[in-house]
Motif scaffolding. Structure first.
Motif, PDB file in Angstrom:
ATOM      1  N   PRO A   1       0.043 -11.053   1.151  1.00  0.00           N
ATOM      2  CA  PRO A   1       1.033  -9.966   1.064  1.00  0.00           C
ATOM      3  C   PRO A   1       0.596  -8.900   0.061  1.00  0.00           C
ATOM      4  O   PRO A   1       0.005  -9.200  -0.974  1.00  0.00           O
ATOM      5  N   CYS A   2       0.892  -7.654   0.371  1.00  0.00           N
ATOM      6  CA  CYS A   2       0.436  -6.535  -0.460  1.00  0.00           C
ATOM      7  C   CYS A   2       1.460  -5.412  -0.438  1.00  0.00           C
ATOM      8  O   CYS A   2       2.352  -5.376   0.404  1.00  0.00           O
ATOM      9  N   THR A   3       1.306  -4.511  -1.361  1.00  0.00           N
ATOM     10  CA  THR A   3       2.140  -3.311  -1.428  1.00  0.00           C
ATOM     11  C   THR A   3       1.302  -2.056  -1.273  1.00  0.00           C
ATOM     12  O   THR A   3       1.736  -1.072  -0.674  1.00  0.00           O
ATOM     13  N   LEU A   4       0.081  -2.068  -1.821  1.00  0.00           N
ATOM     14  CA  LEU A   4      -0.799  -0.904  -1.844  1.00  0.00           C
ATOM     15  C   LEU A   4      -2.105  -1.196  -1.119  1.00  0.00           C
ATOM     16  O   LEU A   4      -2.619  -2.313  -1.173  1.00  0.00           O
ATOM     17  N   ASP A   5      -2.658  -0.174  -0.478  1.00  0.00           N
ATOM     18  CA  ASP A   5      -3.971  -0.310   0.159  1.00  0.00           C
ATOM     19  C   ASP A   5      -5.020  -0.762  -0.855  1.00  0.00           C
ATOM     20  O   ASP A   5      -5.885  -1.578  -0.558  1.00  0.00           O
ATOM     21  N   LEU A   6      -4.945  -0.215  -2.057  1.00  0.00           N
ATOM     22  CA  LEU A   6      -5.978  -0.494  -3.051  1.00  0.00           C
ATOM     23  C   LEU A   6      -5.977  -1.938  -3.526  1.00  0.00           C
ATOM     24  O   LEU A   6      -6.924  -2.397  -4.158  1.00  0.00           O
ATOM     25  N   GLN A   7      -4.922  -2.702  -3.222  1.00  0.00           N
ATOM     26  CA  GLN A   7      -4.884  -4.110  -3.598  1.00  0.00           C
ATOM     27  C   GLN A   7      -5.774  -4.977  -2.706  1.00  0.00           C
ATOM     28  O   GLN A   7      -6.142  -6.080  -3.087  1.00  0.00           O
ATOM     29  N   CYS A   8      -6.083  -4.488  -1.508  1.00  0.00           N
ATOM     30  CA  CYS A   8      -6.762  -5.297  -0.495  1.00  0.00           C
ATOM     31  C   CYS A   8      -8.276  -5.126  -0.540  1.00  0.00           C
ATOM     32  O   CYS A   8      -8.775  -4.006  -0.672  1.00  0.00           O
ATOM     33  N   ARG A   9      -8.979  -6.230  -0.388  1.00  0.00           N
ATOM     34  CA  ARG A   9     -10.436  -6.159  -0.321  1.00  0.00           C
ATOM     35  C   ARG A   9     -10.866  -5.326   0.880  1.00  0.00           C
ATOM     36  O   ARG A   9     -11.891  -4.641   0.847  1.00  0.00           O
ATOM     37  N   SER A  10     -10.095  -5.374   1.959  1.00  0.00           N
ATOM     38  CA  SER A  10     -10.412  -4.585   3.151  1.00  0.00           C
ATOM     39  C   SER A  10     -10.036  -3.126   2.989  1.00  0.00           C
ATOM     40  O   SER A  10     -10.443  -2.284   3.793  1.00  0.00           O
ATOM     41  N   GLY A  11      -9.226  -2.791   1.966  1.00  0.00           N
ATOM     42  CA  GLY A  11      -8.767  -1.419   1.783  1.00  0.00           C
ATOM     43  C   GLY A  11      -7.628  -1.037   2.702  1.00  0.00           C
ATOM     44  O   GLY A  11      -7.282   0.130   2.805  1.00  0.00           O
ATOM     45  N   ARG A  12      -7.005  -2.032   3.346  1.00  0.00           N
ATOM     46  CA  ARG A  12      -5.945  -1.740   4.311  1.00  0.00           C
ATOM     47  C   ARG A  12      -4.782  -2.694   4.109  1.00  0.00           C
ATOM     48  O   ARG A  12      -4.920  -3.906   4.280  1.00  0.00           O
ATOM     49  N   CYS A  13      -3.637  -2.155   3.719  1.00  0.00           N
ATOM     50  CA  CYS A  13      -2.417  -2.936   3.565  1.00  0.00           C
ATOM     51  C   CYS A  13      -1.476  -2.586   4.709  1.00  0.00           C
ATOM     52  O   CYS A  13      -1.026  -1.441   4.834  1.00  0.00           O
ATOM     53  N   GLY A  14      -1.204  -3.551   5.570  1.00  0.00           N
ATOM     54  CA  GLY A  14      -0.332  -3.324   6.714  1.00  0.00           C
ATOM     55  C   GLY A  14       0.980  -4.065   6.568  1.00  0.00           C
ATOM     56  O   GLY A  14       1.280  -4.670   5.536  1.00  0.00           O
ATOM     57  N   ASP A  15       1.765  -4.044   7.627  1.00  0.00           N
ATOM     58  CA  ASP A  15       3.070  -4.706   7.597  1.00  0.00           C
ATOM     59  C   ASP A  15       2.949  -6.218   7.448  1.00  0.00           C
ATOM     60  O   ASP A  15       3.864  -6.877   6.951  1.00  0.00           O
ATOM     61  N   ASP A  16       1.808  -6.767   7.895  1.00  0.00           N
ATOM     62  CA  ASP A  16       1.597  -8.209   7.804  1.00  0.00           C
ATOM     63  C   ASP A  16       0.659  -8.586   6.665  1.00  0.00           C
ATOM     64  O   ASP A  16       0.005  -9.630   6.693  1.00  0.00           O
ATOM     65  N   GLY A  17       0.551  -7.744   5.662  1.00  0.00           N
ATOM     66  CA  GLY A  17      -0.320  -8.011   4.532  1.00  0.00           C
ATOM     67  C   GLY A  17      -1.662  -7.329   4.686  1.00  0.00           C
ATOM     68  O   GLY A  17      -1.843  -6.443   5.531  1.00  0.00           O
ATOM     69  N   CYS A  18      -2.608  -7.742   3.873  1.00  0.00           N
ATOM     70  CA  CYS A  18      -3.946  -7.158   3.940  1.00  0.00           C
ATOM     71  C   CYS A  18      -4.560  -7.429   5.310  1.00  0.00           C
ATOM     72  O   CYS A  18      -4.461  -8.537   5.845  1.00  0.00           O
ATOM     73  N   SER A  19      -5.186  -6.418   5.864  1.00  0.00           N
ATOM     74  CA  SER A  19      -5.708  -6.513   7.230  1.00  0.00           C
ATOM     75  C   SER A  19      -7.167  -6.103   7.262  1.00  0.00           C
ATOM     76  O   SER A  19      -7.591  -5.207   6.537  1.00  0.00           O
ATOM     77  N   ALA A  20      -7.934  -6.754   8.117  1.00  0.00           N
ATOM     78  CA  ALA A  20      -9.348  -6.416   8.231  1.00  0.00           C
ATOM     79  C   ALA A  20      -9.626  -5.558   9.453  1.00  0.00           C
ATOM     80  O   ALA A  20     -10.505  -4.702   9.436  1.00  0.00           O
TER      81      ALA A  20
END
Length: 298
Positions: free
Chosen positions: A269-288
């Motif tokens: 789960p994420c709030t910001l794109d920058l939190q994700c290793r993939s750089g993409r925060c979607g409705d279902d969490g970090c997404s690749a």
């Protein structure tokens, strides 16, 4: 041309990291909105290598010699946008079909090429030097990135495409954009903003401990507004600025505070794109994956 960058929140990108967002911005273009595929932000400066390294031409728009290489042939400037557009749309078709989401955006190549060409023209207008061999490396890396149907290859594509356009302006010369400033080995250069005695000129970024109210900071540092000086980025501890956290970490919500924390993996789960290793925060969490019902829609 380059990979998506993290944003302050979902769908919003950091101002200093807008450079080279390809996929999400092409999606936006194909949906009928404008994009800035080759927009230039702050550039971390590295020495050139390979056959296209060398002194600046008197004509900054003139391609550098490609040189001889058995594995790679330079991409002419008038073919670059088409190569990128073809790579993008071919991958989108394959990725969308693999997920059972159709054949991808309609008129994809025509619209993607037009977007790339528009931004290519913007860089030419800035009198940046185009390097054909670097463009070939960029197209090759971009292809590998896209074939994974995932944002995971963003960093390698970003690195390969960084030197396609080179600035030619020396320190203290007048500039409009960071990208116009010539690279310096082991240093970061930028185009100073509207304020201060060196406004709109190419300048070397400030080092550790130096003032940064109006100056940029060197790579690995950030401007601590509580001290108004450049200090090293951190990997742990409380953070009050997004840029305080070093590579591999992000300034993330931690209860009532924000702290530098390791990047999140896909599905977390994420709030910001920058939190994700993939750089993409979607409705279902970090997404690749960059192939989804929206991006694959005809």
């Amino acid at each position: 041309m380059l990979p998506p960058r993290p944003g302050w929140r979902k769908g919003v990108m950091l101002r200093r990291h807008v450079s080279n967002a390809a996929l999400r911005l092409v999606f936006a273009t194909l949906a009928g909105t404008s994009s800035a595929l080759f927009a230039c932000g702050s550039v971390s400066v590295e020495p050139l290598d390979g056959p296209d390294a060398g002194a600046a031409s008197e004509n900054p728009r003139a391609p550098l010699p490609v040189g001889s290489t058995p594995a790679l042939e330079g991409v002419p400037i008038d073919a670059f946008a088409a190569r990128l557009g073809h790579a993008f749309c071919e991958a989108m078709q394959s990725c969308c079909q693999a997920l059972g989401l159709g054949s991808g955006p309609a008129m994809c190549e025509e619209r993607a090429k037009a977007s790339y060409q528009s931004q290519l023209n913007a860089n030419i207008a800035l009198r940046l030097r185009y390097q054909p061999l670097a463009a070939a490396r960029c197209v090759s890396a971009f292809n590998r990135y896209l074939q994974g149907c995932s944002y995971e290859g963003r960093a390698a594509s970003d690195a390969a495409c960084r030197d396609v356009f080179q600035g030619t302006l020396a320190l203290d010369e007048s500039c409009e954009s960071d990208a116009q400033c010539a690279k310096l080995s082991g240093a970061t250069v930028y185009c100073a903003g509207d304020l201060g005695p060196r406004a709109h000129t190419c300048q070397r970024a400030a080092g550790e401990g130096e003032q940064c109210l109006l100056e940029g900071c060197d790579e690995g540092l950030f401007c601590d507004f509580s001290q108004l000086s450049c200090v090293p980025q951190q990997t742990t501890g409380e953070c009050f600025q997004f840029e305080a956290c070093a590579a591999g970490t992000a300034c993330s919500p931690d209860g009532a505070t924000t702290s530098c924390a390791p990047l999140l993996e896909n599905g977390e789960p994420c709030t910001l794109d920058l939190q994700c290793r993939s750089g993409r925060c979607g409705d279902d969490g970090c997404s690749a994956s960059f192939a989804n019902p929206s991006s694959c829609a005809p």
